[in-house]
Scaffold this active site. Structure first.
Site, short mmCIF file in Angstrom:
data_model
loop_
_atom_site.label_atom_id
_atom_site.label_comp_id
_atom_site.label_asym_id
_atom_site.label_seq_id
_atom_site.Cartn_x
_atom_site.Cartn_y
_atom_site.Cartn_z
N ALA A 66 27.22 -15.53 -1.34
CA ALA A 66 28.55 -15.42 -1.90
C ALA A 66 28.85 -15.68 -3.31
O ALA A 66 28.00 -16.29 -3.93
CB ALA A 66 29.26 -16.12 -0.81
N GLY A 112 24.63 -15.79 1.76
CA GLY A 112 25.17 -14.57 2.25
C GLY A 112 24.79 -13.35 2.39
O GLY A 112 24.62 -12.58 3.20
N GLU A 115 22.10 -13.52 5.26
CA GLU A 115 23.26 -13.31 6.31
C GLU A 115 23.59 -11.81 6.53
O GLU A 115 23.48 -11.43 7.88
CB GLU A 115 24.54 -14.27 6.10
CG GLU A 115 24.15 -15.81 6.10
CD GLU A 115 25.09 -16.82 6.04
OE1 GLU A 115 25.74 -16.52 4.48
OE2 GLU A 115 25.30 -17.50 6.91
N GLU A 135 22.46 -22.58 0.64
CA GLU A 135 23.89 -23.30 0.78
C GLU A 135 23.65 -24.78 0.34
O GLU A 135 24.48 -25.19 -0.22
CB GLU A 135 24.51 -22.82 1.72
CG GLU A 135 25.04 -21.24 1.72
CD GLU A 135 23.95 -20.47 2.56
OE1 GLU A 135 22.81 -20.63 2.54
OE2 GLU A 135 24.51 -19.41 2.70
N1 CAA Z 1 27.30 -16.02 -7.35
C1 CAA Z 1 27.86 -15.72 -8.51
N2 CAA Z 1 27.20 -15.49 -9.58
C2 CAA Z 1 25.54 -15.59 -9.39
C3 CAA Z 1 25.07 -15.80 -8.01
C4 CAA Z 1 26.17 -15.89 -6.84
N3 CAA Z 1 25.41 -16.19 -5.91
N4 CAA Z 1 23.75 -15.36 -7.95
C5 CAA Z 1 23.48 -15.22 -9.38
N5 CAA Z 1 24.49 -15.20 -10.05
C6 CAA Z 1 24.85 -14.93 -11.52
C7 CAA Z 1 24.35 -15.96 -12.41
O1 CAA Z 1 25.26 -16.92 -12.37
C8 CAA Z 1 23.96 -15.28 -13.66
O2 CAA Z 1 24.90 -15.04 -14.29
P1 CAA Z 1 25.24 -15.45 -16.05
O3 CAA Z 1 24.17 -14.03 -16.37
O4 CAA Z 1 26.56 -14.86 -16.46
O5 CAA Z 1 24.59 -16.47 -16.37
C9 CAA Z 1 23.27 -13.96 -13.05
O6 CAA Z 1 23.90 -13.78 -11.81
C10 CAA Z 1 21.75 -13.98 -13.27
O7 CAA Z 1 21.33 -15.05 -12.30
P2 CAA Z 1 20.02 -16.10 -12.84
O8 CAA Z 1 20.27 -16.12 -14.48
O9 CAA Z 1 20.51 -17.22 -12.17
O10 CAA Z 1 18.99 -15.20 -12.37
P3 CAA Z 1 17.35 -15.78 -12.01
O11 CAA Z 1 16.58 -14.62 -11.93
O12 CAA Z 1 17.10 -16.89 -12.95
O13 CAA Z 1 17.62 -16.15 -10.44
C11 CAA Z 1 18.64 -16.39 -8.33
C12 CAA Z 1 18.16 -15.32 -9.46
C13 CAA Z 1 17.44 -17.06 -7.90
C14 CAA Z 1 18.98 -15.46 -7.25
C15 CAA Z 1 19.77 -17.54 -8.77
O14 CAA Z 1 20.61 -16.47 -9.42
C16 CAA Z 1 20.08 -17.98 -7.49
O15 CAA Z 1 19.74 -19.01 -7.12
N6 CAA Z 1 21.51 -17.52 -7.21
C17 CAA Z 1 22.30 -18.27 -6.32
C18 CAA Z 1 21.99 -18.32 -4.95
C19 CAA Z 1 22.75 -19.17 -3.79
O16 CAA Z 1 22.92 -20.12 -4.04
N7 CAA Z 1 23.39 -18.33 -2.80
C20 CAA Z 1 24.25 -18.93 -1.97
C21 CAA Z 1 25.66 -18.63 -2.33
S1 CAA Z 1 26.84 -19.71 -1.15
C22 CAA Z 1 26.78 -18.47 0.28
O17 CAA Z 1 26.26 -17.52 0.16
C23 CAA Z 1 27.85 -19.18 1.13
C24 CAA Z 1 27.72 -18.50 2.41
O18 CAA Z 1 26.79 -18.76 3.13
C25 CAA Z 1 28.65 -17.41 2.82
#
Ligand code: CAA
Length: 261
Positions: A66, A112, A115, A135
Protein backbone atom coordinates in the site's frame (compact mmCIF):
# COMPACT_ATOMS: atom_id res chain seq x y z
CA UNK A 1 -11.14 3.86 -20.80
CA UNK A 2 -8.09 5.97 -19.90
CA UNK A 3 -6.10 4.96 -16.84
CA UNK A 4 -3.38 6.90 -14.99
CA UNK A 5 -1.96 4.30 -12.61
CA UNK A 6 -2.35 1.08 -14.58
CA UNK A 7 -2.33 -0.14 -18.17
CA UNK A 8 -4.64 -2.74 -19.68
CA UNK A 9 -3.70 -4.63 -22.83
CA UNK A 10 -5.46 -7.47 -24.56
CA UNK A 11 -3.81 -10.08 -26.76
CA UNK A 12 -4.56 -13.50 -28.13
CA UNK A 13 -5.80 -15.50 -25.13
CA UNK A 14 -4.59 -13.07 -22.48
CA UNK A 15 -5.32 -9.72 -20.86
CA UNK A 16 -2.44 -7.97 -19.12
CA UNK A 17 -3.11 -5.51 -16.29
CA UNK A 18 0.10 -3.72 -15.31
CA UNK A 19 0.37 -1.58 -12.18
CA UNK A 20 2.23 1.38 -13.57
CA UNK A 21 3.79 3.52 -10.80
CA UNK A 22 7.43 2.45 -11.12
CA UNK A 23 8.83 5.56 -9.39
CA UNK A 24 7.19 4.41 -6.14
CA UNK A 25 7.73 0.69 -6.73
CA UNK A 26 4.12 0.38 -8.00
CA UNK A 27 2.74 1.09 -4.51
CA UNK A 28 -1.05 0.86 -4.37
CA UNK A 29 -2.69 4.19 -3.69
CA UNK A 30 -6.46 4.54 -3.66
CA UNK A 31 -6.58 5.74 -7.25
CA UNK A 32 -4.81 2.53 -8.27
CA UNK A 33 -7.30 0.37 -6.36
CA UNK A 34 -10.13 2.23 -8.10
CA UNK A 35 -8.56 1.77 -11.52
CA UNK A 36 -8.01 -1.94 -10.91
CA UNK A 37 -11.74 -2.20 -10.07
CA UNK A 38 -12.64 -0.40 -13.29
CA UNK A 39 -10.29 -2.62 -15.28
CA UNK A 40 -11.94 -5.73 -13.81
CA UNK A 41 -15.35 -4.33 -14.82
CA UNK A 42 -13.99 -3.99 -18.34
CA UNK A 43 -12.46 -7.47 -18.37
CA UNK A 44 -15.67 -9.06 -17.07
CA UNK A 45 -17.81 -7.20 -19.60
CA UNK A 46 -15.80 -8.77 -22.42
CA UNK A 47 -16.99 -12.32 -22.20
CA UNK A 48 -14.13 -14.00 -24.09
CA UNK A 49 -11.10 -12.66 -22.26
CA UNK A 50 -9.27 -15.90 -21.54
CA UNK A 51 -6.91 -15.53 -18.62
CA UNK A 52 -5.92 -12.35 -16.80
CA UNK A 53 -2.28 -11.56 -16.00
CA UNK A 54 -1.23 -9.00 -13.38
CA UNK A 55 2.27 -7.53 -13.43
CA UNK A 56 4.20 -4.53 -12.16
CA UNK A 57 5.87 -1.96 -14.42
CA UNK A 58 9.64 -1.51 -14.46
CA UNK A 59 12.54 -3.71 -13.46
CA UNK A 60 12.35 -3.66 -9.69
CA UNK A 61 8.91 -4.23 -8.28
CA UNK A 62 5.69 -6.11 -8.75
CA UNK A 63 4.01 -4.00 -6.04
CA UNK A 64 5.80 -2.78 -2.88
CA UNK A 65 2.59 -2.58 -0.86
CA UNK A 66 0.00 0.00 0.00
CA UNK A 67 1.17 3.57 -0.60
CA UNK A 68 2.75 4.51 2.73
CA UNK A 69 2.45 8.26 2.13
CA UNK A 70 -1.32 7.81 1.83
CA UNK A 71 -1.47 5.43 4.82
CA UNK A 72 0.29 8.00 6.97
CA UNK A 73 -2.54 10.49 6.30
CA UNK A 74 -5.30 8.20 7.56
CA UNK A 75 -6.95 9.91 10.51
CA UNK A 76 -8.90 7.24 12.36
CA UNK A 77 -9.30 3.53 13.01
CA UNK A 78 -12.48 3.54 10.97
CA UNK A 79 -10.73 5.15 7.96
CA UNK A 80 -8.04 2.46 8.14
CA UNK A 81 -10.61 -0.31 8.54
CA UNK A 82 -12.58 1.02 5.56
CA UNK A 83 -9.45 1.00 3.41
CA UNK A 84 -8.55 -2.55 4.48
CA UNK A 85 -12.08 -3.76 3.74
CA UNK A 86 -11.98 -2.14 0.30
CA UNK A 87 -8.63 -3.73 -0.59
CA UNK A 88 -9.85 -7.08 0.74
CA UNK A 89 -13.05 -6.87 -1.36
CA UNK A 90 -11.03 -6.09 -4.46
CA UNK A 91 -8.56 -8.94 -3.91
CA UNK A 92 -11.40 -11.36 -3.15
CA UNK A 93 -13.03 -10.28 -6.39
CA UNK A 94 -9.82 -11.18 -8.22
CA UNK A 95 -9.64 -14.50 -6.40
CA UNK A 96 -13.21 -15.30 -7.40
CA UNK A 97 -13.07 -14.15 -11.03
CA UNK A 98 -14.55 -16.76 -13.34
CA UNK A 99 -11.33 -16.85 -15.41
CA UNK A 100 -7.80 -17.85 -14.33
CA UNK A 101 -5.71 -15.06 -12.82
CA UNK A 102 -1.94 -15.32 -13.22
CA UNK A 103 0.39 -13.16 -11.14
CA UNK A 104 3.67 -12.37 -12.92
CA UNK A 105 5.90 -11.28 -10.05
CA UNK A 106 8.95 -9.54 -11.45
CA UNK A 107 10.47 -8.03 -8.28
CA UNK A 108 9.36 -6.86 -4.84
CA UNK A 109 5.96 -8.18 -3.80
CA UNK A 110 5.73 -6.69 -0.33
CA UNK A 111 2.85 -6.01 2.03
CA UNK A 112 -0.23 -5.26 -0.09
CA UNK A 113 1.80 -6.40 -3.12
CA UNK A 114 2.33 -9.85 -1.63
CA UNK A 115 -1.34 -9.87 -0.64
CA UNK A 116 -2.32 -8.99 -4.20
CA UNK A 117 -0.15 -11.83 -5.53
CA UNK A 118 -1.74 -14.24 -3.05
CA UNK A 119 -5.17 -13.56 -4.55
CA UNK A 120 -4.08 -15.03 -7.91
CA UNK A 121 -4.64 -18.62 -9.04
CA UNK A 122 -1.11 -19.22 -10.32
CA UNK A 123 2.03 -17.30 -9.34
CA UNK A 124 4.95 -17.09 -11.73
CA UNK A 125 8.02 -15.41 -10.30
CA UNK A 126 11.17 -14.06 -11.86
CA UNK A 127 14.44 -15.08 -10.23
CA UNK A 128 14.58 -11.56 -8.79
CA UNK A 129 11.22 -11.73 -7.01
CA UNK A 130 11.14 -11.03 -3.28
CA UNK A 131 8.08 -11.62 -1.13
CA UNK A 132 7.37 -10.34 2.35
CA UNK A 133 4.99 -8.78 4.84
CA UNK A 134 7.00 -5.83 6.21
CA UNK A 135 3.98 -4.05 7.78
CA UNK A 136 5.34 -4.94 11.23
CA UNK A 137 8.26 -2.55 10.56
CA UNK A 138 5.69 0.23 10.12
CA UNK A 139 4.03 -0.59 13.42
CA UNK A 140 1.01 -2.16 11.76
CA UNK A 141 0.00 -5.49 10.23
CA UNK A 142 -1.17 -6.86 6.88
CA UNK A 143 -4.59 -5.46 5.96
CA UNK A 144 -5.38 -6.77 2.47
CA UNK A 145 -5.76 -10.45 3.40
CA UNK A 146 -2.15 -11.43 4.16
CA UNK A 147 -2.79 -12.99 7.55
CA UNK A 148 -5.61 -15.09 6.09
CA UNK A 149 -4.36 -16.15 2.65
CA UNK A 150 -0.74 -16.86 3.58
CA UNK A 151 -1.72 -19.18 6.43
CA UNK A 152 -3.94 -21.19 4.12
CA UNK A 153 -0.96 -21.82 1.82
CA UNK A 154 1.94 -22.33 4.20
CA UNK A 155 0.43 -23.17 7.61
CA UNK A 156 0.14 -21.31 10.87
CA UNK A 157 3.65 -20.93 12.18
CA UNK A 158 5.32 -20.20 8.84
CA UNK A 159 2.74 -17.46 8.21
CA UNK A 160 3.35 -16.07 11.70
CA UNK A 161 7.10 -16.17 11.14
CA UNK A 162 6.95 -14.03 8.00
CA UNK A 163 4.27 -11.63 9.34
CA UNK A 164 5.98 -11.21 12.72
CA UNK A 165 9.57 -10.82 11.50
CA UNK A 166 8.84 -8.97 8.26
CA UNK A 167 11.63 -11.07 6.74
CA UNK A 168 11.64 -11.32 2.96
CA UNK A 169 11.78 -14.59 1.07
CA UNK A 170 13.30 -15.07 -2.35
CA UNK A 171 11.62 -16.76 -5.30
CA UNK A 172 13.10 -20.20 -4.59
CA UNK A 173 11.90 -20.14 -0.98
CA UNK A 174 8.44 -19.08 -2.17
CA UNK A 175 8.55 -22.00 -4.62
CA UNK A 176 9.52 -24.46 -1.89
CA UNK A 177 6.70 -23.17 0.32
CA UNK A 178 4.16 -23.69 -2.47
CA UNK A 179 3.40 -19.98 -2.82
CA UNK A 180 4.89 -19.78 -6.31
CA UNK A 181 4.32 -22.41 -8.96
CA UNK A 182 7.28 -21.62 -11.23
CA UNK A 183 10.44 -19.48 -11.20
CA UNK A 184 11.73 -18.21 -14.56
CA UNK A 185 14.48 -15.85 -15.75
CA UNK A 186 13.35 -12.21 -15.51
CA UNK A 187 13.58 -11.65 -19.25
CA UNK A 188 11.17 -14.55 -19.91
CA UNK A 189 8.54 -13.79 -17.26
CA UNK A 190 5.92 -12.00 -19.35
CA UNK A 191 6.28 -14.37 -22.29
CA UNK A 192 5.90 -17.29 -19.91
CA UNK A 193 2.78 -15.72 -18.36
CA UNK A 194 1.23 -15.03 -21.76
CA UNK A 195 2.02 -18.58 -22.91
CA UNK A 196 0.40 -20.03 -19.80
CA UNK A 197 -2.61 -17.73 -20.23
CA UNK A 198 -3.03 -18.87 -23.84
CA UNK A 199 -2.68 -22.51 -22.77
CA UNK A 200 -5.40 -22.07 -20.13
CA UNK A 201 -7.59 -20.17 -22.58
CA UNK A 202 -7.57 -23.19 -24.87
CA UNK A 203 -8.98 -25.41 -22.08
CA UNK A 204 -12.70 -25.93 -21.52
CA UNK A 205 -13.75 -22.64 -19.87
CA UNK A 206 -16.67 -23.96 -17.82
CA UNK A 207 -14.56 -26.81 -16.44
CA UNK A 208 -11.79 -24.31 -15.58
CA UNK A 209 -14.30 -22.12 -13.79
CA UNK A 210 -15.69 -25.05 -11.79
CA UNK A 211 -12.20 -26.26 -10.85
CA UNK A 212 -11.31 -22.81 -9.52
CA UNK A 213 -14.60 -22.40 -7.67
CA UNK A 214 -14.54 -25.92 -6.19
CA UNK A 215 -10.99 -25.57 -4.88
CA UNK A 216 -11.64 -22.07 -3.50
CA UNK A 217 -14.84 -23.12 -1.75
CA UNK A 218 -13.55 -26.54 -0.71
CA UNK A 219 -10.59 -25.15 1.20
CA UNK A 220 -13.01 -23.13 3.33
CA UNK A 221 -15.01 -26.15 4.39
CA UNK A 222 -14.66 -29.69 5.75
CA UNK A 223 -13.66 -32.61 3.50
CA UNK A 224 -17.14 -34.16 3.36
CA UNK A 225 -18.76 -30.91 2.18
CA UNK A 226 -15.86 -30.29 -0.22
CA UNK A 227 -16.33 -33.71 -1.77
CA UNK A 228 -20.07 -33.06 -2.21
CA UNK A 229 -19.22 -29.80 -3.95
CA UNK A 230 -16.83 -31.65 -6.21
CA UNK A 231 -19.37 -34.35 -7.11
CA UNK A 232 -22.02 -31.76 -7.87
CA UNK A 233 -19.70 -29.65 -10.07
CA UNK A 234 -18.48 -32.80 -11.82
CA UNK A 235 -22.11 -33.69 -12.52
CA UNK A 236 -22.98 -30.23 -13.86
CA UNK A 237 -20.16 -30.40 -16.39
CA UNK A 238 -21.87 -33.35 -18.04
CA UNK A 239 -24.51 -30.93 -19.36
CA UNK A 240 -21.88 -29.05 -21.40
CA UNK A 241 -21.10 -29.36 -25.10
CA UNK A 242 -17.44 -29.10 -24.18
CA UNK A 243 -17.44 -32.41 -22.35
CA UNK A 244 -18.85 -34.13 -25.47
CA UNK A 245 -16.23 -32.35 -27.56
CA UNK A 246 -13.40 -33.31 -25.16
CA UNK A 247 -14.39 -36.95 -24.97
CA UNK A 248 -15.15 -37.25 -28.70
CA UNK A 249 -11.82 -35.59 -29.55
CA UNK A 250 -9.94 -38.05 -27.34
CA UNK A 251 -11.63 -41.06 -28.92
CA UNK A 252 -11.23 -39.64 -32.44
CA UNK A 253 -7.53 -38.92 -31.72
CA UNK A 254 -7.73 -35.18 -32.49
CA UNK A 255 -7.27 -31.97 -30.52
CA UNK A 256 -10.47 -30.72 -28.85
CA UNK A 257 -11.88 -27.35 -29.75
CA UNK A 258 -13.73 -26.00 -26.72
CA UNK A 259 -16.37 -23.27 -27.04
CA UNK A 260 -17.38 -22.66 -23.45
CA UNK A 261 -20.83 -24.14 -24.00
N1 CAA B 1 4.62 3.37 -0.50
C1 CAA B 1 5.04 4.56 -0.92
N2 CAA B 1 6.23 4.77 -1.52
C2 CAA B 1 7.02 3.70 -1.68
C3 CAA B 1 6.65 2.41 -1.24
C4 CAA B 1 5.39 2.27 -0.62
N3 CAA B 1 4.93 1.08 -0.21
N4 CAA B 1 7.66 1.57 -1.53
C5 CAA B 1 8.62 2.29 -2.12
N5 CAA B 1 8.24 3.59 -2.22
C6 CAA B 1 9.00 4.71 -2.79
C7 CAA B 1 10.13 5.15 -1.89
O1 CAA B 1 9.65 6.01 -0.89
C8 CAA B 1 11.04 5.83 -2.87
O2 CAA B 1 10.54 7.11 -3.16
P1 CAA B 1 11.58 8.34 -3.38
O3 CAA B 1 12.32 7.96 -4.66
O4 CAA B 1 10.68 9.51 -3.54
O5 CAA B 1 12.47 8.36 -2.20
C9 CAA B 1 10.87 4.99 -4.13
O6 CAA B 1 9.64 4.27 -3.98
C10 CAA B 1 11.99 3.98 -4.34
O7 CAA B 1 12.09 3.18 -3.14
P2 CAA B 1 13.47 2.97 -2.37
O8 CAA B 1 14.38 4.15 -2.55
O9 CAA B 1 13.14 2.59 -0.96
O10 CAA B 1 14.04 1.74 -3.21
P3 CAA B 1 14.97 0.55 -2.69
O11 CAA B 1 15.35 -0.21 -3.92
O12 CAA B 1 16.03 1.04 -1.79
O13 CAA B 1 13.98 -0.36 -1.79
C11 CAA B 1 11.92 -1.51 -1.26
C12 CAA B 1 12.85 -0.98 -2.38
C13 CAA B 1 12.59 -2.62 -0.51
C14 CAA B 1 10.65 -2.02 -1.97
C15 CAA B 1 11.58 -0.35 -0.29
O14 CAA B 1 11.12 0.75 -1.07
C16 CAA B 1 10.53 -0.67 0.71
O15 CAA B 1 10.83 -1.29 1.72
N6 CAA B 1 9.26 -0.22 0.49
C17 CAA B 1 8.21 -0.33 1.45
C18 CAA B 1 7.67 -1.75 1.56
C19 CAA B 1 6.58 -1.82 2.60
O16 CAA B 1 6.78 -1.51 3.76
N7 CAA B 1 5.38 -2.30 2.18
C20 CAA B 1 4.23 -2.42 3.06
C21 CAA B 1 3.36 -1.22 2.92
S1 CAA B 1 2.04 -1.21 4.09
C22 CAA B 1 0.88 -2.25 3.46
O17 CAA B 1 1.03 -2.81 2.38
C23 CAA B 1 -0.35 -2.43 4.31
C24 CAA B 1 -1.29 -3.46 3.83
O18 CAA B 1 -1.14 -4.65 4.07
C25 CAA B 1 -2.49 -3.06 3.12
Amino acid sequence: MEFNQITLEMGDGWTLLTINRPTVMNALNQETLREIEQALDQVEAQKKTGALILAGAGEKAFVAGADISELRQLQSASDAERLASWGQRLFSRLEEMPIPVIMAVNGYALGGGFELALSGDILLASERAQFGLPEIHLGVMPGYGGTQRLVRLVGKNTAKYYAMTGERMDADTALQLGIVQKVVPSADLLQEAKGLAAQLTAQAPIALRYIKQTINQGIETDLRTGLQLEASSFGLLFHTQDRMEGMNAFLEKRKPSFRGE
